[in-house]
Design an enzyme around this catalytic site. Sequence first.
Site, PDB file in Angstrom:
ATOM      1  N   ASN A 254      -1.308   0.963   5.701  1.00  0.00           N
ATOM      2  CA  ASN A 254      -0.628  -0.103   5.310  1.00  0.00           C
ATOM      3  C   ASN A 254      -0.274  -1.066   6.315  1.00  0.00           C
ATOM      4  O   ASN A 254       0.402  -0.740   7.678  1.00  0.00           O
ATOM      5  CB  ASN A 254       0.232   0.657   5.011  1.00  0.00           C
ATOM      6  CG  ASN A 254       1.160  -0.292   4.248  1.00  0.00           C
ATOM      7  OD1 ASN A 254       1.224  -1.824   3.531  1.00  0.00           O
ATOM      8  ND2 ASN A 254       2.860   0.066   3.715  1.00  0.00           N
ATOM      9  N   GLY A 255      -0.169  -2.150   6.236  1.00  0.00           N
ATOM     10  CA  GLY A 255      -0.077  -2.832   7.593  1.00  0.00           C
ATOM     11  C   GLY A 255      -1.040  -3.660   7.806  1.00  0.00           C
ATOM     12  O   GLY A 255      -2.445  -4.173   6.818  1.00  0.00           O
TER      13      GLY A 255
ATOM     14  N   CYS B  58       0.873  -1.451   0.659  1.00  0.00           N
ATOM     15  CA  CYS B  58       0.114  -0.004  -0.179  1.00  0.00           C
ATOM     16  C   CYS B  58       1.037   1.712   0.313  1.00  0.00           C
ATOM     17  O   CYS B  58       1.841   1.785   0.564  1.00  0.00           O
ATOM     18  CB  CYS B  58      -0.550   0.014   1.647  1.00  0.00           C
ATOM     19  SG  CYS B  58      -1.574  -1.419   1.466  1.00  0.00           S
TER      20      CYS B  58
ATOM     21  N   GLU C 100      18.164 -16.834  -9.486  1.00  0.00           N
ATOM     22  CA  GLU C 100      17.357 -15.405  -9.113  1.00  0.00           C
ATOM     23  C   GLU C 100      16.926 -15.538 -11.329  1.00  0.00           C
ATOM     24  O   GLU C 100      16.330 -14.411 -11.402  1.00  0.00           O
ATOM     25  CB  GLU C 100      19.115 -14.268  -9.533  1.00  0.00           C
ATOM     26  CG  GLU C 100      18.597 -12.744  -9.858  1.00  0.00           C
ATOM     27  CD  GLU C 100      17.438 -11.934  -8.489  1.00  0.00           C
ATOM     28  OE1 GLU C 100      17.156 -12.686  -7.855  1.00  0.00           O
ATOM     29  OE2 GLU C 100      18.054 -11.323  -9.183  1.00  0.00           O
TER      30      GLU C 100
ATOM     31  N   HIS D 185      18.850 -35.743  -9.011  1.00  0.00           N
ATOM     32  CA  HIS D 185      18.645 -36.437  -8.132  1.00  0.00           C
ATOM     33  C   HIS D 185      17.085 -35.978  -8.735  1.00  0.00           C
ATOM     34  O   HIS D 185      16.125 -35.924  -7.640  1.00  0.00           O
ATOM     35  CB  HIS D 185      18.771 -35.340  -6.887  1.00  0.00           C
ATOM     36  CG  HIS D 185      20.210 -35.827  -6.841  1.00  0.00           C
ATOM     37  ND1 HIS D 185      20.796 -37.448  -6.638  1.00  0.00           N
ATOM     38  CD2 HIS D 185      21.465 -34.903  -7.292  1.00  0.00           C
ATOM     39  CE1 HIS D 185      22.071 -36.732  -6.269  1.00  0.00           C
ATOM     40  NE2 HIS D 185      22.501 -35.898  -6.666  1.00  0.00           N
TER      41      HIS D 185
ATOM     42  N   TRP E  92      -2.931  -2.692  -1.758  1.00  0.00           N
ATOM     43  CA  TRP E  92      -2.313  -3.762  -2.373  1.00  0.00           C
ATOM     44  C   TRP E  92      -3.147  -5.134  -1.338  1.00  0.00           C
ATOM     45  O   TRP E  92      -2.958  -5.017  -0.018  1.00  0.00           O
ATOM     46  CB  TRP E  92      -1.063  -3.641  -1.877  1.00  0.00           C
ATOM     47  CG  TRP E  92      -0.307  -5.262  -2.518  1.00  0.00           C
ATOM     48  CD1 TRP E  92       0.051  -5.401  -3.514  1.00  0.00           C
ATOM     49  CD2 TRP E  92      -0.141  -6.822  -1.878  1.00  0.00           C
ATOM     50  NE1 TRP E  92       0.233  -6.811  -3.885  1.00  0.00           N
ATOM     51  CE2 TRP E  92       0.330  -7.531  -2.794  1.00  0.00           C
ATOM     52  CE3 TRP E  92       0.004  -7.302  -0.434  1.00  0.00           C
ATOM     53  CZ2 TRP E  92       0.799  -9.042  -2.664  1.00  0.00           C
ATOM     54  CZ3 TRP E  92       0.125  -7.879  -0.063  1.00  0.00           C
ATOM     55  CH2 TRP E  92       0.601  -9.054  -1.336  1.00  0.00           C
TER      56      TRP E  92
ATOM     57  N   GLU F  94       8.690 -14.122 -12.337  1.00  0.00           N
ATOM     58  CA  GLU F  94       8.010 -12.382 -11.522  1.00  0.00           C
ATOM     59  C   GLU F  94       7.421 -11.776 -13.141  1.00  0.00           C
ATOM     60  O   GLU F  94       6.324 -11.224 -12.417  1.00  0.00           O
ATOM     61  CB  GLU F  94       9.085 -11.392 -10.772  1.00  0.00           C
ATOM     62  CG  GLU F  94       9.326 -11.992  -9.289  1.00  0.00           C
ATOM     63  CD  GLU F  94       9.858 -10.936  -9.400  1.00  0.00           C
ATOM     64  OE1 GLU F  94      10.161 -10.049  -8.545  1.00  0.00           O
ATOM     65  OE2 GLU F  94      11.869 -10.661  -9.843  1.00  0.00           O
TER      66      GLU F  94
ATOM     67  N   LYS G  48       6.645  -4.331  -4.044  1.00  0.00           N
ATOM     68  CA  LYS G  48       8.175  -3.581  -4.388  1.00  0.00           C
ATOM     69  C   LYS G  48       8.363  -4.189  -3.394  1.00  0.00           C
ATOM     70  O   LYS G  48       9.791  -4.837  -3.042  1.00  0.00           O
ATOM     71  CB  LYS G  48       8.014  -2.293  -4.808  1.00  0.00           C
ATOM     72  CG  LYS G  48       9.326  -2.131  -5.135  1.00  0.00           C
ATOM     73  CD  LYS G  48      10.310  -2.480  -6.036  1.00  0.00           C
ATOM     74  CE  LYS G  48      11.694  -2.407  -5.895  1.00  0.00           C
ATOM     75  NZ  LYS G  48      12.389  -3.492  -6.566  1.00  0.00           N
TER      76      LYS G  48
ATOM     77  N   ARG H 171       5.170   0.705  -6.124  1.00  0.00           N
ATOM     78  CA  ARG H 171       4.985  -0.736  -4.752  1.00  0.00           C
ATOM     79  C   ARG H 171       3.655  -1.568  -4.785  1.00  0.00           C
ATOM     80  O   ARG H 171       3.691  -2.690  -4.381  1.00  0.00           O
ATOM     81  CB  ARG H 171       4.320   0.175  -3.840  1.00  0.00           C
ATOM     82  CG  ARG H 171       5.822   1.379  -2.875  1.00  0.00           C
ATOM     83  CD  ARG H 171       4.583   2.178  -2.404  1.00  0.00           C
ATOM     84  NE  ARG H 171       4.705   1.709  -0.933  1.00  0.00           N
ATOM     85  CZ  ARG H 171       5.347   1.795   0.601  1.00  0.00           C
ATOM     86  NH1 ARG H 171       6.618   2.383  -0.029  1.00  0.00           N
ATOM     87  NH2 ARG H 171       4.853   1.217   1.455  1.00  0.00           N
TER      88      ARG H 171
ATOM     89  N   LYS I 214      13.734 -14.197 -11.878  1.00  0.00           N
ATOM     90  CA  LYS I 214      13.196 -12.538 -12.685  1.00  0.00           C
ATOM     91  C   LYS I 214      11.913 -13.652 -13.299  1.00  0.00           C
ATOM     92  O   LYS I 214      11.129 -12.589 -13.848  1.00  0.00           O
ATOM     93  CB  LYS I 214      14.248 -11.995 -13.217  1.00  0.00           C
ATOM     94  CG  LYS I 214      15.661 -11.205 -13.082  1.00  0.00           C
ATOM     95  CD  LYS I 214      15.864  -9.854 -12.140  1.00  0.00           C
ATOM     96  CE  LYS I 214      14.432 -10.017 -10.795  1.00  0.00           C
ATOM     97  NZ  LYS I 214      14.850 -10.131  -9.645  1.00  0.00           N
TER      98      LYS I 214
HETATM   99  C1  F6R Z   1      12.394 -10.276  -6.453  1.00  0.00           C
HETATM  100  C2  F6R Z   1      12.411  -8.936  -5.422  1.00  0.00           C
HETATM  101  C3  F6R Z   1      12.054  -9.450  -4.127  1.00  0.00           C
HETATM  102  C4  F6R Z   1      12.499  -8.884  -3.124  1.00  0.00           C
HETATM  103  C5  F6R Z   1      12.401  -9.078  -1.411  1.00  0.00           C
HETATM  104  C6  F6R Z   1      13.116  -8.837  -0.930  1.00  0.00           C
HETATM  105  O1  F6R Z   1      12.269  -8.791  -7.773  1.00  0.00           O
HETATM  106  O2  F6R Z   1      11.742  -8.165  -6.114  1.00  0.00           O
HETATM  107  O3  F6R Z   1      12.637 -10.722  -4.240  1.00  0.00           O
HETATM  108  O4  F6R Z   1      14.066  -8.839  -3.311  1.00  0.00           O
HETATM  109  O5  F6R Z   1      10.854  -8.720  -1.763  1.00  0.00           O
HETATM  110  O6  F6R Z   1      13.219  -6.719  -0.719  1.00  0.00           O
HETATM  111  P1  F6R Z   1      13.992  -6.231  -0.064  1.00  0.00           P
HETATM  112  O7  F6R Z   1      15.388  -6.331  -0.806  1.00  0.00           O
HETATM  113  O8  F6R Z   1      12.977  -4.716  -0.552  1.00  0.00           O
HETATM  114  O9  F6R Z   1      13.728  -6.349   1.256  1.00  0.00           O
END
Ligand code: F6R
Length: 610
Positions: free
Chosen positions: A100-101, A2, A483, A506, A74, A490, A605, A27, A487
């Site tokens: 937010n929360g 949010c 990673e 395995h 959100w 996501e 985000k 976000r 990517k």
């Molecule tokens: C992936 C991504 C998330 C963040 C995760 C942690 O692209 O952005 O997996 O890495 O939510 O976020 P931070 O680094 O802000 O704690």
Amino acid sequence: MCGIVGYIGDKNCVPILIEGLKRLEYRGYDSAGVGIINSTECKVLKTKGKVSELEKLVFAEQIDSGLGIGHTRWATHGEPSTINAHPHLNKDKTLFLIHNGIIENYLSLKKGLEKEGYEFISETDTEVLAHLIDHYLKLKNSLFQAVRYALNEVEGTYGICVIYNGEKDKIVAARKGSPLVLGIGNNENFVASDVNALIAHTKQVVYLEDGEIAEIYKDHFTTKTIADETIIKEIFEVEVGVDEITKGGYPHFMLKEIMDQPDSIFNSMRGRLVYDEGISKLGGLQGFEERIINSKRILITACGTSWHAGLVGEYMLEQYAGIPVEVEYASEFRYRHPIITKDDTVIFISQSGETADTLAAMKEAKKKGALCLGICNVVGSSIARESDAGVYIHAGPEIGVASTKAFTAQISVLALITLLLARRRNLSLPEGQEIINEMRLLTKKVEMILKQNENIEKIAGQYMNCKNFLYLGRGYNFPVALEGALKLKEISYIHAEGYPAAEMKHGPIALIDDDMPVVFIATKDSVYDKVISNIQEVRARKGRILAIVNEGDEQIENMVDHVIKVPKTHNMLTPILTVIPLQLIAYHIAVKKGLNVDQPRNLAKSVTVE
Ligand code: F6R
């Protein structure tokens, strides 16, 4: 998660709120709303969907007011819908709340309020808090006190803003676990869930801490604790410029941020390399070096991409600094009663510095007396402020939901920490200097990879219709495989899994056929020959292969369908280079599928709730 923005001053708040909400769109959200109070009316406008839809609604009303709050939601409690969107109101429609929360005890609070005759129209936890504040408003006759009393009953997390028709001269804002920052202007003040919503108007900010409540007037503000004690807050100047939070001519923030990496990696190292001594200098760790070096163990905890960076950190620190390292998801760490002692150093990696799980893990580690270090990007964020010491990665604002430049800068900072500790333990001067030389060359090498963007886009076109992907790597490239897969899933919504290449036999090998592309990260390192054997195993099962290899590697080129070449570097820095083609592959596949790259569905985000 949010987004919150609030304004009080002489200007019309409407365009300010809408612009602020647009800056918070990154976000992640599913609905949006504003609440505005002026001398004649109290108005709430909300909609499911985008801020641009809300904008149409709000401008059609032609409201003019110097007091308003805006929110992007959100969904946690209740589906994304207009009714569940914020602000939530009291029965008289005179008090508006954005939140937010998560109010964890909302059901028991709701039952109590229902007994008093309160009725609820949404499925949200936030509406319960709006009525609870209303309940206390009737008893206390002061918005500030009503908010304070209500929050004393709340279990959970919140960043809230409240406005009330009976007290039009203020916004009341409070925080516990969800970030809130005040923006101090000239005869106008702001409040937001992150500085990006404010910096077009002011650079002077005040960070609220957990358990603090602010009364924000147009020409001053006051802050108290939830226990009603006055506190004096420091005003900080933020350095982020508006140009840093715009796309700068790129079609998406994600592409801009991928292309930013020569600069962001350079900035993460700037002024921190001391060649003559073959060591790094990290001001944020000054005074704590001895304790870190003498730690019996280093724990690294983080979520998502930051956790992947942590895995790279584990390999580096164990190999070069010789300190035992464990890496753990922050979400697990906080609940599994980990054994932590005063002899441990715990590193918390977080781009946003606001991830709820990572923040909670830090509180747990602090309670147990460990030294807590933060590696954060967002200056002034909660994790940065609450850790004992730490290092900023200085990657600049990362707006695209999928983390890219933060990952490479996190690894760069972990390399700096490794260099510092390793040199203070066993690493020789020439070895330290070799690492520094290679770190200095990274910018150029990243540029060389980015120049291949067009070719990478063509390769992406050949894989865009695949339904599943396997990413395989070993050693330093195993976290890169994780990673790369993250990517892709996501932003393109394609199922992808990352695995250590040797683990393929395995289980995952059963998946391989000509419909299942395998991405190998196969640079020339100590396990190169072993990875070649893994490539053969996939070929034998007719799997399509895309390999990330070093320049000059013809052996793999002749064995696979496509290669993308990256320059060679020091082995511990390899992930910084090998991840970039994978970021670009994910980006181009998502764009070709017509998806919203910067705001992928369901994602936020910064994950400020559990
Ligand atoms: C992936 C991504 C998330 C963040 C995760 C942690 O692209 O952005 O997996 O890495 O939510 O976020 P931070 O680094 O802000 O704690």
